[in-house]
Design an enzyme around this catalytic site. Structure first.
Site, PDB file in Angstrom:
ATOM      1  N   THR A 156     -56.354  35.804   8.246  1.00  0.00           N
ATOM      2  CA  THR A 156     -55.490  35.858   6.896  1.00  0.00           C
ATOM      3  C   THR A 156     -56.108  34.292   6.325  1.00  0.00           C
ATOM      4  O   THR A 156     -57.186  33.707   6.883  1.00  0.00           O
ATOM      5  CB  THR A 156     -54.225  35.614   7.219  1.00  0.00           C
ATOM      6  OG1 THR A 156     -53.430  35.089   6.018  1.00  0.00           O
ATOM      7  CG2 THR A 156     -54.041  34.634   8.197  1.00  0.00           C
ATOM      8  N   ASP A 157     -56.275  34.883   4.551  1.00  0.00           N
ATOM      9  CA  ASP A 157     -57.064  33.250   4.447  1.00  0.00           C
ATOM     10  C   ASP A 157     -55.765  32.700   4.153  1.00  0.00           C
ATOM     11  O   ASP A 157     -56.247  31.524   3.806  1.00  0.00           O
ATOM     12  CB  ASP A 157     -56.833  33.908   2.915  1.00  0.00           C
ATOM     13  CG  ASP A 157     -55.261  34.576   2.130  1.00  0.00           C
ATOM     14  OD1 ASP A 157     -54.275  34.695   3.045  1.00  0.00           O
ATOM     15  OD2 ASP A 157     -55.191  34.906   1.025  1.00  0.00           O
ATOM     16  N   GLU A 158     -54.321  32.452   4.722  1.00  0.00           N
ATOM     17  CA  GLU A 158     -53.849  31.661   5.375  1.00  0.00           C
ATOM     18  C   GLU A 158     -54.372  30.400   5.996  1.00  0.00           C
ATOM     19  O   GLU A 158     -53.766  28.837   5.756  1.00  0.00           O
ATOM     20  CB  GLU A 158     -52.397  31.826   5.584  1.00  0.00           C
ATOM     21  CG  GLU A 158     -51.561  32.383   4.999  1.00  0.00           C
ATOM     22  CD  GLU A 158     -49.853  32.802   5.090  1.00  0.00           C
ATOM     23  OE1 GLU A 158     -49.623  32.044   5.809  1.00  0.00           O
ATOM     24  OE2 GLU A 158     -49.886  34.238   4.418  1.00  0.00           O
ATOM     25  N   TYR A 176     -47.750  29.356  11.719  1.00  0.00           N
ATOM     26  CA  TYR A 176     -48.092  30.801  11.350  1.00  0.00           C
ATOM     27  C   TYR A 176     -49.644  30.424  11.092  1.00  0.00           C
ATOM     28  O   TYR A 176     -50.552  30.901  12.129  1.00  0.00           O
ATOM     29  CB  TYR A 176     -47.329  31.851  10.667  1.00  0.00           C
ATOM     30  CG  TYR A 176     -48.524  32.784  10.334  1.00  0.00           C
ATOM     31  CD1 TYR A 176     -48.967  34.141  10.976  1.00  0.00           C
ATOM     32  CD2 TYR A 176     -48.972  33.496   9.135  1.00  0.00           C
ATOM     33  CE1 TYR A 176     -49.558  35.128  10.550  1.00  0.00           C
ATOM     34  CE2 TYR A 176     -49.623  34.149   8.725  1.00  0.00           C
ATOM     35  CZ  TYR A 176     -49.816  35.592   9.442  1.00  0.00           C
ATOM     36  OH  TYR A 176     -50.529  36.394   9.482  1.00  0.00           O
ATOM     37  N   LYS A 182     -52.781  31.392  13.764  1.00  0.00           N
ATOM     38  CA  LYS A 182     -54.051  32.390  13.146  1.00  0.00           C
ATOM     39  C   LYS A 182     -55.496  31.659  13.993  1.00  0.00           C
ATOM     40  O   LYS A 182     -56.797  31.800  13.971  1.00  0.00           O
ATOM     41  CB  LYS A 182     -53.871  32.986  12.504  1.00  0.00           C
ATOM     42  CG  LYS A 182     -52.458  33.687  12.222  1.00  0.00           C
ATOM     43  CD  LYS A 182     -52.719  34.908  12.926  1.00  0.00           C
ATOM     44  CE  LYS A 182     -53.918  35.851  12.599  1.00  0.00           C
ATOM     45  NZ  LYS A 182     -54.265  37.455  13.206  1.00  0.00           N
TER      46      LYS A 182
HETATM   47  P1  NAD Z   1     -46.700  43.310  11.504  1.00  0.00           P
HETATM   48  O1  NAD Z   1     -45.975  42.023  11.329  1.00  0.00           O
HETATM   49  O2  NAD Z   1     -46.582  44.486  10.212  1.00  0.00           O
HETATM   50  O3  NAD Z   1     -46.915  44.293  13.175  1.00  0.00           O
HETATM   51  C1  NAD Z   1     -47.535  43.238  13.862  1.00  0.00           C
HETATM   52  C2  NAD Z   1     -46.948  43.906  14.717  1.00  0.00           C
HETATM   53  O4  NAD Z   1     -47.818  42.928  16.209  1.00  0.00           O
HETATM   54  C3  NAD Z   1     -45.999  44.646  15.533  1.00  0.00           C
HETATM   55  O5  NAD Z   1     -46.719  45.947  15.530  1.00  0.00           O
HETATM   56  C4  NAD Z   1     -46.153  43.720  16.572  1.00  0.00           C
HETATM   57  O6  NAD Z   1     -45.205  44.535  17.631  1.00  0.00           O
HETATM   58  C5  NAD Z   1     -46.573  43.943  17.197  1.00  0.00           C
HETATM   59  N1  NAD Z   1     -46.704  42.824  18.784  1.00  0.00           N
HETATM   60  C6  NAD Z   1     -46.284  41.871  18.226  1.00  0.00           C
HETATM   61  N2  NAD Z   1     -45.857  40.336  18.513  1.00  0.00           N
HETATM   62  C7  NAD Z   1     -47.213  41.143  19.833  1.00  0.00           C
HETATM   63  C8  NAD Z   1     -47.157  41.037  21.051  1.00  0.00           C
HETATM   64  N3  NAD Z   1     -46.994  39.081  22.270  1.00  0.00           N
HETATM   65  N4  NAD Z   1     -47.659  42.072  21.987  1.00  0.00           N
HETATM   66  C9  NAD Z   1     -48.252  42.923  21.414  1.00  0.00           C
HETATM   67  N5  NAD Z   1     -47.962  43.335  20.382  1.00  0.00           N
HETATM   68  C10 NAD Z   1     -47.374  42.314  19.453  1.00  0.00           C
HETATM   69  O7  NAD Z   1     -47.720  42.472  10.714  1.00  0.00           O
HETATM   70  P2  NAD Z   1     -49.252  43.065   9.521  1.00  0.00           P
HETATM   71  O8  NAD Z   1     -48.746  42.960   8.791  1.00  0.00           O
HETATM   72  O9  NAD Z   1     -48.992  44.262   9.904  1.00  0.00           O
HETATM   73  O10 NAD Z   1     -50.389  42.212  10.719  1.00  0.00           O
HETATM   74  C11 NAD Z   1     -51.341  42.084  11.968  1.00  0.00           C
HETATM   75  C12 NAD Z   1     -52.452  41.567  11.073  1.00  0.00           C
HETATM   76  O11 NAD Z   1     -52.302  40.943   9.877  1.00  0.00           O
HETATM   77  C13 NAD Z   1     -51.996  40.474  11.783  1.00  0.00           C
HETATM   78  O12 NAD Z   1     -52.727  40.009  13.085  1.00  0.00           O
HETATM   79  C14 NAD Z   1     -51.890  39.308  10.554  1.00  0.00           C
HETATM   80  O13 NAD Z   1     -51.978  37.936  11.238  1.00  0.00           O
HETATM   81  C15 NAD Z   1     -52.641  40.283   9.883  1.00  0.00           C
HETATM   82  N6  NAD Z   1     -53.065  39.777   8.141  1.00  0.00           N
HETATM   83  C16 NAD Z   1     -51.398  40.115   7.017  1.00  0.00           C
HETATM   84  C17 NAD Z   1     -51.643  40.377   5.994  1.00  0.00           C
HETATM   85  C18 NAD Z   1     -50.137  40.055   5.894  1.00  0.00           C
HETATM   86  O14 NAD Z   1     -50.563  40.093   4.237  1.00  0.00           O
HETATM   87  N7  NAD Z   1     -48.807  41.844   5.804  1.00  0.00           N
HETATM   88  C19 NAD Z   1     -52.775  39.311   5.310  1.00  0.00           C
HETATM   89  C20 NAD Z   1     -53.463  38.438   6.332  1.00  0.00           C
HETATM   90  C21 NAD Z   1     -54.169  39.363   6.963  1.00  0.00           C
END
Ligand code: NAD
Length: 321
Positions: free
Chosen positions: A126-128, A151, A155
């Site tokens: 993430t950009d964070e 968080y 990451k």
């Molecule tokens: P989300 O919270 O919607 O989904 C996370 C998934 O991971 C869920 O299905 C959950 O059940 C699973 N999970 C959580 N803990 C787990 C564990 N211990 N073992 C197995 N599975 C587990 O998240 P998202 O928004 O889809 O983000 C996905 C990735 O992208 C993350 O790594 C996040 O840091 C990154 N990201 C998200 C965004 C955003 O805007 N949503 C932006 C940049 C990066």
């Protein structure tokens, strides 16, 4: 034909990625590993659940022995690692689980990728991790890692472990760092689905602080295409920033949602700001454009139109969460 292990495939971006990839690369096979926390739902994947080239394992990445069984059975050739605790507010209340899932879980995957000779690994970050910006400028891949929330710290720590597995053990791995995503299947605690849900129920829309925090918005399908590119053509040891070139303040987003839904701005309620709330994120995505030919295709207006339409048509999905 590539055998791809996707972690967190029942979450927001992971499920969009699986649906996108299964349609586009029907000769590849996909192994979804997800613990199904509050944020994951198999309902997101009904379109592919019966496909022969798709399998699901309910496994928590914190438990290495359970994860290893999947590697032994499936022999994945590539990994795309989405699974994470992803909500900043929850990380402020309970940082420990963020360290356990996002750092230890990643370390478990890296260890197994190394042990089972996985040919390619993509860490979805993430950009964070870069912290916050002033009014000007944008993050490049060379920006310092200055995370401000638990968080973001978890990451950033995971990203550094990925780097060490490239440098120390020769793993073929890349890291992607993306801005805020929006689109279908996003859990309702995040800004857009939260505001859409409240607006539809005529409930107050809670906006942190003065509402002037800026995020760069990217439609989730564009993000999926970027990860596909990094998976197939990215270079080992490289970081790729992914951004939407769409900076908006939170209050602009909220007002736009109200306008599209034909609701009154009187629903907006300013609430106490989140501690350590980053003021502005903006991404310089020139590297992925120049090296891998990726750029966002879906305009913000089109993406918003599609997103709101999806939430309106899928009220049942929202109610179940
Ligand atoms: P989300 O919270 O919607 O989904 C996370 C998934 O991971 C869920 O299905 C959950 O059940 C699973 N999970 C959580 N803990 C787990 C564990 N211990 N073992 C197995 N599975 C587990 O998240 P998202 O928004 O889809 O983000 C996905 C990735 O992208 C993350 O790594 C996040 O840091 C990154 N990201 C998200 C965004 C955003 O805007 N949503 C932006 C940049 C990066």
């Amino acid at each position: 034909m590539l055998k791809i292990l996707v972690t967190g495939g029942a979450g927001f971006i992971g499920s969009n990625f699986l649906l996108f990839m299964a349609k586009k690369h029907s000769s590849d096979s996909f192994i979804n590993v997800d613990a199904l926390t509050y944020a994951g739902s198999l309902q997101n994947l009904t379109d592919i659940q019966e496909c022969e080239n798709y399998r699901f394992y309910r496994v928590d990445i914190r438990h290495k022995e359970e994860l290893e069984v999947v590697f032994q059975r499936e022999g994945p050739e590539a990994i795309v690692h989405f699974a994470a605790e992803s909500h900043v507010d929850r990380s402020i209340d309970n940082p420990r689980i963020f360290a356990e899932t996002n750092v230890i879980g990643t370390l478990n995957l890296l260890d197994l990728a190394q042990k089972y000779h996985v040919a390619r690994y993509v860490q979805v970050s993430t950009d964070e991790v870069y912290g916050t910006l002033g009014r000007e400028g944008s993050f490049t891949e060379e920006s310092s890692l200055l995370p401000n929330s638990p968080y973001a710290a978890s990451k950033a720590a995971a990203d550094l472990f990925v780097r060490t597995y490239v440098e120390t053990y020769g793993l073929d791995a890349s890291i992607t760092r993306c801005t805020n995503n929006y689109g279908p299947y996003q859990f309702q605690e995040k800004l857009m689905p939260l505001m859409i849900g409240h607006a539809l129920k005529n409930k107050p829309l809670p906006v942190y602080g003065d509402g002037l925090n800026v995020r760069d918005w990217l439609y989730v399908e564009d993000h999926c295409r970027a990860i596909e590119q990094v998976l197939k053509n990215g270079k080992s040891g490289e970081v790729y920033n992914i951004g939407g070139n769409t900076e908006r303040t939170n209050i602009e987003i909220v007002k736009l949602i109200l306008k599209i839904l034909g609701k009154s701005e009187d629903l907006i309620t300013f609430v106490k700001d989140r501690p350590g709330h980053d003021r502005r994120y903006a991404i310089n995505a020139n590297k992925i454009k120049q090296e891998l030919g990726w750029e966002p295709k879906i305009s913000f207006s089109k993406g918003m139109e599609r997103t709101i339409k999806w939430y309106l048509e899928n009220e049942k999905w929202c109610m179940k969460l």
